[in-house]
Write a protein that holds these residues in place. Structure first.
Motif, PDB file in Angstrom:
ATOM      1  N   ASP A  45       4.651  -6.025  -2.654  1.00 46.95           N
ATOM      2  CA  ASP A  45       4.031  -6.899  -3.656  1.00 46.95           C
ATOM      3  C   ASP A  45       2.586  -7.238  -3.282  1.00 46.95           C
ATOM      4  O   ASP A  45       2.136  -7.010  -2.161  1.00 46.95           O
ATOM      5  N   LEU A  46       1.863  -7.780  -4.248  1.00 46.02           N
ATOM      6  CA  LEU A  46       0.434  -8.064  -4.075  1.00 46.02           C
ATOM      7  C   LEU A  46       0.171  -8.987  -2.901  1.00 46.02           C
ATOM      8  O   LEU A  46      -0.773  -8.777  -2.123  1.00 46.02           O
ATOM      9  N   GLU A  47       0.971 -10.015  -2.770  1.00 48.99           N
ATOM     10  CA  GLU A  47       0.743 -10.999  -1.706  1.00 48.99           C
ATOM     11  C   GLU A  47       0.913 -10.374  -0.322  1.00 48.99           C
ATOM     12  O   GLU A  47       0.142 -10.657   0.592  1.00 48.99           O
ATOM     13  N   ALA A  48       1.923  -9.520  -0.176  1.00 53.97           N
ATOM     14  CA  ALA A  48       2.164  -8.871   1.117  1.00 53.97           C
ATOM     15  C   ALA A  48       1.014  -7.938   1.467  1.00 53.97           C
ATOM     16  O   ALA A  48       0.564  -7.882   2.623  1.00 53.97           O
ATOM     17  N   SER A  49       0.501  -7.210   0.487  1.00 54.91           N
ATOM     18  CA  SER A  49      -0.636  -6.318   0.727  1.00 54.91           C
ATOM     19  C   SER A  49      -1.887  -7.112   1.084  1.00 54.91           C
ATOM     20  O   SER A  49      -2.634  -6.751   1.992  1.00 54.91           O
ATOM     21  N   ALA A  50      -2.118  -8.204   0.355  1.00 59.82           N
ATOM     22  CA  ALA A  50      -3.293  -9.042   0.632  1.00 59.82           C
ATOM     23  C   ALA A  50      -3.237  -9.588   2.050  1.00 59.82           C
ATOM     24  O   ALA A  50      -4.255  -9.622   2.762  1.00 59.82           O
ATOM     25  N   LYS A  51      -2.070 -10.008   2.490  1.00 54.89           N
ATOM     26  CA  LYS A  51      -1.902 -10.529   3.849  1.00 54.89           C
ATOM     27  C   LYS A  51      -2.186  -9.436   4.881  1.00 54.89           C
ATOM     28  O   LYS A  51      -2.849  -9.673   5.889  1.00 54.89           O
ATOM     29  N   ALA A  52      -1.706  -8.217   4.618  1.00 54.00           N
ATOM     30  CA  ALA A  52      -1.933  -7.106   5.544  1.00 54.00           C
ATOM     31  C   ALA A  52      -3.412  -6.722   5.611  1.00 54.00           C
ATOM     32  O   ALA A  52      -3.949  -6.439   6.684  1.00 54.00           O
ATOM     33  N   LEU A  53      -4.087  -6.740   4.473  1.00 51.51           N
ATOM     34  CA  LEU A  53      -5.499  -6.341   4.419  1.00 51.51           C
ATOM     35  C   LEU A  53      -6.403  -7.348   5.121  1.00 51.51           C
ATOM     36  O   LEU A  53      -7.480  -6.991   5.602  1.00 51.51           O
ATOM     37  N   ALA A  54      -5.964  -8.600   5.185  1.00 55.44           N
ATOM     38  CA  ALA A  54      -6.792  -9.644   5.805  1.00 55.44           C
ATOM     39  C   ALA A  54      -7.062  -9.368   7.279  1.00 55.44           C
ATOM     40  O   ALA A  54      -8.078  -9.814   7.826  1.00 55.44           O
ATOM     41  N   THR A  55      -6.164  -8.624   7.925  1.00 52.66           N
ATOM     42  CA  THR A  55      -6.333  -8.345   9.361  1.00 52.66           C
ATOM     43  C   THR A  55      -6.483  -6.857   9.654  1.00 52.66           C
ATOM     44  O   THR A  55      -6.534  -6.455  10.811  1.00 52.66           O
ATOM     45  N   ALA A  56      -6.546  -6.027   8.613  1.00 53.96           N
ATOM     46  CA  ALA A  56      -6.615  -4.575   8.808  1.00 53.96           C
ATOM     47  C   ALA A  56      -7.937  -4.156   9.439  1.00 53.96           C
ATOM     48  O   ALA A  56      -8.994  -4.694   9.117  1.00 53.96           O
ATOM     49  N   ARG A  57      -7.851  -3.199  10.355  1.00 55.10           N
ATOM     50  CA  ARG A  57      -9.038  -2.657  11.022  1.00 55.10           C
ATOM     51  C   ARG A  57      -9.128  -1.168  10.726  1.00 55.10           C
ATOM     52  O   ARG A  57      -8.114  -0.494  10.522  1.00 55.10           O
ATOM     53  N   LEU A  58     -10.358  -0.643  10.750  1.00 50.68           N
ATOM     54  CA  LEU A  58     -10.576   0.763  10.448  1.00 50.68           C
ATOM     55  C   LEU A  58     -10.720   1.580  11.725  1.00 50.68           C
ATOM     56  O   LEU A  58     -11.061   1.070  12.790  1.00 50.68           O
ATOM     57  N   THR A  59     -10.452   2.883  11.579  1.00 50.79           N
ATOM     58  CA  THR A  59     -10.678   3.822  12.674  1.00 50.79           C
ATOM     59  C   THR A  59     -12.135   3.753  13.114  1.00 50.79           C
ATOM     60  O   THR A  59     -13.037   3.558  12.302  1.00 50.79           O
TER      61      THR A  59
ATOM     62  N   SER B 173       3.101  -1.043   5.870  1.00 52.83           N
ATOM     63  CA  SER B 173       3.774  -1.556   7.069  1.00 52.83           C
ATOM     64  C   SER B 173       4.346  -2.949   6.868  1.00 52.83           C
ATOM     65  O   SER B 173       5.157  -3.416   7.675  1.00 52.83           O
ATOM     66  N   ALA B 174       3.945  -3.608   5.780  1.00 52.35           N
ATOM     67  CA  ALA B 174       4.521  -4.919   5.467  1.00 52.35           C
ATOM     68  C   ALA B 174       6.001  -4.802   5.123  1.00 52.35           C
ATOM     69  O   ALA B 174       6.751  -5.778   5.223  1.00 52.35           O
ATOM     70  N   LYS B 175       6.435  -3.597   4.756  1.00 48.60           N
ATOM     71  CA  LYS B 175       7.827  -3.412   4.319  1.00 48.60           C
ATOM     72  C   LYS B 175       8.522  -2.246   5.011  1.00 48.60           C
ATOM     73  O   LYS B 175       9.757  -2.210   5.082  1.00 48.60           O
ATOM     74  N   TYR B 176       7.735  -1.291   5.534  1.00 47.24           N
ATOM     75  CA  TYR B 176       8.324  -0.055   6.047  1.00 47.24           C
ATOM     76  C   TYR B 176       7.847   0.274   7.466  1.00 47.24           C
ATOM     77  O   TYR B 176       6.837  -0.247   7.932  1.00 47.24           O
ATOM     78  N   LYS B 177       8.583   1.189   8.102  1.00 49.78           N
ATOM     79  CA  LYS B 177       8.149   1.784   9.359  1.00 49.78           C
ATOM     80  C   LYS B 177       7.236   2.950   8.989  1.00 49.78           C
ATOM     81  O   LYS B 177       7.672   3.897   8.321  1.00 49.78           O
ATOM     82  N   VAL B 178       5.979   2.886   9.409  1.00 49.38           N
ATOM     83  CA  VAL B 178       4.972   3.838   8.941  1.00 49.38           C
ATOM     84  C   VAL B 178       4.351   4.608  10.100  1.00 49.38           C
ATOM     85  O   VAL B 178       4.045   4.047  11.155  1.00 49.38           O
ATOM     86  N   VAL B 179       4.139   5.912   9.886  1.00 51.06           N
ATOM     87  CA  VAL B 179       3.343   6.747  10.785  1.00 51.06           C
ATOM     88  C   VAL B 179       2.125   7.182   9.996  1.00 51.06           C
ATOM     89  O   VAL B 179       2.230   7.496   8.804  1.00 51.06           O
ATOM     90  N   LYS B 180       0.949   7.190  10.622  1.00 46.69           N
ATOM     91  CA  LYS B 180      -0.264   7.603   9.914  1.00 46.69           C
ATOM     92  C   LYS B 180      -1.055   8.602  10.757  1.00 46.69           C
ATOM     93  O   LYS B 180      -0.893   8.687  11.980  1.00 46.69           O
ATOM     94  N   THR B 181      -1.911   9.349  10.082  1.00 43.05           N
ATOM     95  CA  THR B 181      -2.825  10.256  10.759  1.00 43.05           C
ATOM     96  C   THR B 181      -3.648   9.472  11.769  1.00 43.05           C
ATOM     97  O   THR B 181      -4.244   8.440  11.436  1.00 43.05           O
ATOM     98  N   GLN B 182      -3.675   9.938  13.007  1.00 44.56           N
ATOM     99  CA  GLN B 182      -4.490   9.289  14.020  1.00 44.56           C
ATOM    100  C   GLN B 182      -5.917   9.828  13.948  1.00 44.56           C
ATOM    101  O   GLN B 182      -6.124  11.027  13.771  1.00 44.56           O
TER     102      GLN B 182
END
Length: 454
Positions: free
Chosen positions: A299-313, A123-132
């Motif tokens: 890139d690695l930095e964008a993923s790291a930034k996204a993971l810092a606030t990611a929450r799980l189901t 989602s750092a780069k794309y419009k994403v749909v995921k399994t709910q």
């Protein structure tokens, strides 16, 4: 009497076409203009609710047997099998989305967590749909595909299975461009009989991937590694081993979560990753997400930034505070590997200062383990002692083996006759500063103890 098809053939008439606003199988939540598919299950038949669906706004229904007449203007599509029709609709809709990429995920453990983390990175780069939630079966997968919007770039879909051939069938519906296998463990041993068969079933996700797609594999799992020989796609490895394309190191746990360093083998670049999650198993999940996102140019930095606030189901390592007591609600499901990871997480949480009291593990049955069930539950008891859990509370027929093993090894434990008895004992013994793990197979409903405890 003339059939509509006969009228059209005789007059060369063209039937008026119109667009449905969506497709649904739930008559309770039909939106105006949707197509209602009447699925049949063991305890229900959607055909009984067609009239209700139309009343709520459905513009058409898909049925496999005759039903009471519906109002004029409602489109009726009669098919041999409504589930098959639902899957075919999802497949056709997926192919209609030009330029869409589908990224499929499977594994014995960590599927849903990895799905959440990979979607966050992409989602750092794309419009994403995921399994709910965890809608990862023959009904849930089509539901996800049919939720794709015209501006969706990537759909991240989770695929579960209980036997050989089932993931292959899901792949026929989704036609994934890339696939990811988190790991292969003893889940579904009762049905598949061996780790080799489980690995074979999971590897179905990469077999038909296109040559320009990616197979993202756990480089530290011997059964996952075998999948590399079964795909034309480019293989990318993640893990802690030296040969992994995306390698984790310098893992550290704190009261706020986990940090580690991810190194990209091809470039030598590294990034420090911070997770609001505890445990080495979540490092693997995060590494797989970084690897999968990198395949699509994140890139690695964008993923790291996204993971810092990611929450799980929900119900996957939720940290919940009730008064001065900390609960780790990891009650969605359980296998030997996820049990060990959860017990290790409990120990890490105490070491990191999450609580000043004792660690208490409330554990229930792990299901579908077949002949290895007693041994697997005894291993859980052994791990509980090895990881220094202060008290183990169990319920369920096979969970009794957990308590028995803990007692043999000198640990403190009590086996309860029911979840209610376990909740009563927990209320009596829990004290301020304690950290309490809730873990068991989904049908054991260990998470409901939170409501009882409140």
């Amino acid at each position: 009497m003339l059939k509509a098809s006969e009228v059209m053939a005789a007059t060369k008439a063209v039937r008026e076409d119109f667009a449905f606003t969506g497709v649904t199988t739930d008559s309770r939540s039909v939106q105006k203009g949707e197509l209602f598919v009447a699925l049949k299950g063991g305890n229900f038949d959607g055909h009984d609710y067609c009239a209700k669906a139309v009343e709520l706004g459905a513009a058409g229904v898909v049925i496999s047997h005759d039903i009471a007449p519906l109002p004029a203007g409602v489109a009726v599509f009669k098919v041999e099998d409504t589930l098959k029709a639902y899957q075919e609709l999802a497949h056709a809709y997926r192919l209609k989305q030009k330029g869409l990429k589908v990224f499929a995920i499977t594994g014995s453990n960590g599927k849903t967590s990895t799905k959440d983390l990979l979607a966050a990175c992409l989602s750092a780069k794309y419009k994403v749909v995921k399994t709910q939630g965890n809608f990862n079966n023959e009904i849930g997968l089509p539901k996800t595909l049919l939720s794709i919007q015209p501006d969706t770039d990537i759909a991240v879909v989770e695929m579960g299975m209980r036997g050989l051939g089932q993931i292959a069938e899901l792949c026929q519906i989704a036609e994934p461009d890339s696939g990811l296998i988190t790991n292969v463990g003893e889940t579904h041993m009762e049905l598949l009989g061996s780790m080799e068969n489980i690995g074979k079933a999971k590897s179905e996700i990469v077999v038909d991937l296109p040559a320009d797609g990616f197979a993202v594999l756990n480089g530290d799992n011997e059964y996952v590694l075998k999948a590399a020989a079964k795909t034309k796609a480019k293989v990318v490895y993640f893990g802690l081993g030296e040969n992994c394309d995306y390698r984790g190191s310098e893992i550290a746990t704190s009261a706020m979560g986990t940090t580690f360093v991810c190194t990209e083998k091809a470039t030598g670049r590294s990034v420090k990753v911070r997770l609001q999650l505890i445990g080495e198993h979540n490092v693997y999940n995060a590494l797989s997400a970084i690897a999968g996102a990198a395949c699509y140019g994140v890139d690695l930095e964008a993923s790291a930034k996204a993971l810092a606030t990611a929450r799980l189901t929900g119900s996957r390592q939720e940290i919940i505070y009730i008064g001065d007591i900390t609960f780790i609600n990891d009650a969605y499901n359980a296998s030997p590997a996820s049990m060990e990871a959860a017990l290790k997480t409990l120990a890490e949480a105490k070491k990191a200062g999450h609580g000043k009291g004792r660690t208490i593990a409330v554990l229930a049955d792990m299901l579908e383990l077949g002949d290895i069930s007693e041994d697997a539950h005894r291993r859980v008891g052994k791990w509980a002692v090895e990881y220094g859990v202060d008290y183990v509370l169990t319920y369920g027929k096979d969970a009794a083996f957990i308590s028995d093993e803990v007692a043999k090894l000198g640990g403190k434990t009590f086996h309860c006759a029911s979840r209610q008895e376990a909740a009563d004992n927990l209320r009596f013994m829990a004290d301020a500063g304690d950290i309490i793990l809730l873990k068991g197979s989904n049908s054991m409903q260990v998470g409901k103890m939170l409501e009882m405890f409140k």
